[in-house]
Structures are given as C-alpha cells and as structure tokens.
Design an enzyme around this catalytic site. Structure first.
Site, PDB file in Angstrom:
ATOM      1  N   LYS A  94      -3.923 -53.625 -75.333  1.00  0.00           N
ATOM      2  CA  LYS A  94      -3.851 -52.208 -75.011  1.00  0.00           C
ATOM      3  C   LYS A  94      -2.601 -51.962 -74.202  1.00  0.00           C
ATOM      4  O   LYS A  94      -2.399 -52.584 -73.167  1.00  0.00           O
ATOM      5  CB  LYS A  94      -5.081 -51.765 -74.217  1.00  0.00           C
ATOM      6  CG  LYS A  94      -6.388 -51.855 -74.981  1.00  0.00           C
ATOM      7  CD  LYS A  94      -7.572 -51.420 -74.121  1.00  0.00           C
ATOM      8  CE  LYS A  94      -8.869 -51.564 -74.890  1.00  0.00           C
ATOM      9  NZ  LYS A  94     -10.050 -51.176 -74.063  1.00  0.00           N
ATOM     10  N   GLY A  95      -1.746 -51.079 -74.686  1.00  0.00           N
ATOM     11  CA  GLY A  95      -0.551 -50.724 -73.955  1.00  0.00           C
ATOM     12  C   GLY A  95      -0.824 -49.565 -73.025  1.00  0.00           C
ATOM     13  O   GLY A  95      -1.950 -49.090 -72.915  1.00  0.00           O
ATOM     14  N   VAL A 123      -2.593 -51.906 -79.455  1.00  0.00           N
ATOM     15  CA  VAL A 123      -1.717 -52.715 -80.291  1.00  0.00           C
ATOM     16  C   VAL A 123      -2.572 -53.548 -81.245  1.00  0.00           C
ATOM     17  O   VAL A 123      -3.542 -54.177 -80.824  1.00  0.00           O
ATOM     18  CB  VAL A 123      -0.823 -53.642 -79.444  1.00  0.00           C
ATOM     19  CG1 VAL A 123       0.114 -54.445 -80.339  1.00  0.00           C
ATOM     20  CG2 VAL A 123      -0.027 -52.833 -78.425  1.00  0.00           C
ATOM     21  N   ILE A 169      -5.052 -56.495 -80.630  1.00  0.00           N
ATOM     22  CA  ILE A 169      -4.593 -57.636 -79.822  1.00  0.00           C
ATOM     23  C   ILE A 169      -4.210 -57.235 -78.410  1.00  0.00           C
ATOM     24  O   ILE A 169      -3.857 -58.072 -77.600  1.00  0.00           O
ATOM     25  CB  ILE A 169      -3.407 -58.357 -80.493  1.00  0.00           C
ATOM     26  CG1 ILE A 169      -2.239 -57.393 -80.726  1.00  0.00           C
ATOM     27  CG2 ILE A 169      -3.834 -59.020 -81.784  1.00  0.00           C
ATOM     28  CD1 ILE A 169      -0.973 -58.083 -81.228  1.00  0.00           C
ATOM     29  N   ASP A 187       5.465 -54.202 -65.645  1.00  0.00           N
ATOM     30  CA  ASP A 187       4.038 -54.505 -65.845  1.00  0.00           C
ATOM     31  C   ASP A 187       3.866 -55.937 -66.353  1.00  0.00           C
ATOM     32  O   ASP A 187       3.143 -56.176 -67.318  1.00  0.00           O
ATOM     33  CB  ASP A 187       3.410 -53.505 -66.820  1.00  0.00           C
ATOM     34  CG  ASP A 187       1.889 -53.417 -66.659  1.00  0.00           C
ATOM     35  OD1 ASP A 187       1.368 -53.926 -65.640  1.00  0.00           O
ATOM     36  OD2 ASP A 187       1.225 -52.852 -67.551  1.00  0.00           O
ATOM     37  N   LYS A 215       1.774 -50.584 -82.694  1.00  0.00           N
ATOM     38  CA  LYS A 215       1.234 -49.825 -81.573  1.00  0.00           C
ATOM     39  C   LYS A 215       0.861 -48.438 -82.075  1.00  0.00           C
ATOM     40  O   LYS A 215       1.713 -47.695 -82.560  1.00  0.00           O
ATOM     41  CB  LYS A 215       2.242 -49.722 -80.434  1.00  0.00           C
ATOM     42  CG  LYS A 215       1.655 -49.040 -79.195  1.00  0.00           C
ATOM     43  CD  LYS A 215       2.526 -49.269 -77.994  1.00  0.00           C
ATOM     44  CE  LYS A 215       1.840 -48.749 -76.738  1.00  0.00           C
ATOM     45  NZ  LYS A 215       2.649 -49.006 -75.543  1.00  0.00           N
ATOM     46  N   TYR A 228       0.121 -46.582 -73.358  1.00  0.00           N
ATOM     47  CA  TYR A 228      -0.116 -45.331 -74.069  1.00  0.00           C
ATOM     48  C   TYR A 228      -0.707 -45.555 -75.455  1.00  0.00           C
ATOM     49  O   TYR A 228      -0.547 -44.738 -76.338  1.00  0.00           O
ATOM     50  CB  TYR A 228       1.197 -44.534 -74.187  1.00  0.00           C
ATOM     51  CG  TYR A 228       1.671 -44.009 -72.860  1.00  0.00           C
ATOM     52  CD1 TYR A 228       1.205 -42.801 -72.361  1.00  0.00           C
ATOM     53  CD2 TYR A 228       2.558 -44.744 -72.085  1.00  0.00           C
ATOM     54  CE1 TYR A 228       1.615 -42.316 -71.129  1.00  0.00           C
ATOM     55  CE2 TYR A 228       2.990 -44.273 -70.851  1.00  0.00           C
ATOM     56  CZ  TYR A 228       2.518 -43.058 -70.381  1.00  0.00           C
ATOM     57  OH  TYR A 228       2.924 -42.601 -69.157  1.00  0.00           O
ATOM     58  N   GLY A 229      -1.408 -46.620 -75.666  1.00  0.00           N
ATOM     59  CA  GLY A 229      -2.015 -46.833 -76.967  1.00  0.00           C
ATOM     60  C   GLY A 229      -2.544 -48.241 -77.119  1.00  0.00           C
ATOM     61  O   GLY A 229      -2.523 -49.045 -76.187  1.00  0.00           O
TER      62      GLY A 229
END
Length: 243
Positions: free
Chosen positions: A27-28, A33, A25, A127, A48, A30-31
């Site tokens: 993209k963070g 989600v 669902i 962000d 995550k 550092y990874g």
C-alpha cells in the site's frame, strides 16, 4: 523494458487490455500496489492503482509529482519491476522472523546505494521502512513507494508538513524543522532495528507517545545484544547534532 510503474486511476477492467492484475503487494501513500503482467511483452511490473474519486487537487498534485519522479529515476536499487514482496513481510514472526546481522548488512548496503542515487538526484524518499523495501528472488533489494518523496529544493520551502510513518520518522520531520537527506538515514537506522527484531523502535508505544520519545530521547533504544559494529552504525544513523 517496462516502465517503472504503471500508475492506474482506472478500474481493473480498464487495465485488462494492457495489464493483468495479480496479488496486492503493498500500500502506497495514495493507493495500492499490485503485481502486474504486461500483456504486450510479458514483463512483470508493479502497478499502482489510485482512485481519483473525491480526491483533493492538492493530493492529485502529489500523485502527479510521484509519477514525474519515478519516470526519471533509473537505478538497480530503485524499483522497476514487481518483486517478491517487502522485507517487512518476510521478517514477520510467522514467516522467517528476525534476520541475522550479516543478512541485514547485505540488504541495508543496497538500500544505502539506492539512497545515494536518490540524494544525488536531489530526491528525499521520506518513508524508508521495511514495507517499502522490495526483494527479488536473487536477493536484490529495491526501494519503493515514492508517494511522499520530495525534491530537496522543494523541501526547503515545504518544511511544515509531517509525512512518513511515525516509528521510522526522524525528529526534525516530527518537529517540522526541515526534512533533509539525513532524515532518510535516521529511517535506515529504524529499519535496521526492524529487521533485527521484527519491529521498529518504540513499537510498544502508541504513535503519539512514540513521536514524543523520538524527539526527546538522545536516540532510539538500541538492543543490547547487537555487535559493536551494528551498534556503532545505528548511533551514526541516530545522530541528532548532524541535522
């Protein structure tokens, strides 16, 4: 009640005993989600997943900071459970397209409630954008992705790092002159334009020229078709002398 996030550094197979992974669902920083189902209590959660392979210690510290932030945050407009997807996805031209001002106002008022809570906790999100605002089927919106969030006290020290997403980034962040709570409000203004037009300000430019324009222009371009109320709101978000 499920945890705000299950931050997983293991493989998908290692999650099977506790969580069932669904669709990606988001993209963070550092990874990625994913939708997740807690197999113990049936709760839907946001998972995550972060790969620790070849990750630098500095980046690992940032990931741990995100976990520490999330576990101490509790507000209706801060993500806890998996939602329907992001506003950026919903507003795509092949989905619903641009939102009317009335709907943008409904969503952004909730974003602001979430930011008030964060800022009261001494946290700057850094962000804010449509991709980091998730929705529920009831119309509730929630802030997500705290991968670059920071404590206000730490921001005073860590002013020489550019984080965030270019088109939504405040000028003081670009110039590395110090991030502050007002930096999130600038990003809110960019998100309003994103929801009204499907793209943020300067999206017709490459990232570097866009960053230059954000710093040099009095304010990002505001569409002429907007109502006086929304136009005034955006001008308030984009005030540079208040930073």
């Amino acid at each position: 009640m499920s945890r705000q996030m299950a931050n997983a550094a293991s493989t998908t197979q290692d999650l099977d005993n506790k969580y069932m992974l669904g669709d990606e669902i988001g993209k963070g920083a550092y990874g990625r989600v994913y939708k997740g189902l807690d197999l113990e209590n049936g709760d839907f959660v946001a998972i995550k997943q972060v790969s620790l392979e070849n990750i630098a210690q500095e980046d690992l510290n940032v990931i741990m900071q995100e976990i520490d932030l999330l576990k101490n945050l509790n507000h209706k407009n801060i993500v806890k459970y998996v939602e329907n997807g992001s506003l950026a996805n919903i507003v795509k031209p092949n989905k619903f397209g641009p939102f009317p001002e009335s709907l943008v106002a409904v969503y952004i008022s909730q974003v602001l409630e979430g930011l008030v809570y964060l800022h009261e906790q001494g946290v700057i999100h850094r962000d804010i954008k449509g991709a980091n605002i998730l929705t529920t089927k009831e119309g509730l919106v929630k802030l997500a992705d705290f991968g670059v969030a920071t404590k206000l006290t730490e921001a005073d020290v860590n002013t020489h790092s550019v984080v965030g997403t270019p088109y939504w980034m405040a000028p003081e962040v670009i110039e590395m002159s110090g991030v502050c709570a007002a930096s999130d409000i600038w990003s809110v203004g960019c998100t309003v334009i994103e929801l009204l037009t499907c793209v943020p300000p300067y999206y017709d430019l490459q990232p570097m020229p866009a960053l230059f324009r954000i710093v040099q222009d009095d304010h990002p371009p505001i569409p002429d078709s907007l109502s006086p109320a929304i136009t005034d709101f955006l001008r308030q978000c984009f005030k540079k002398d208040a930073r």
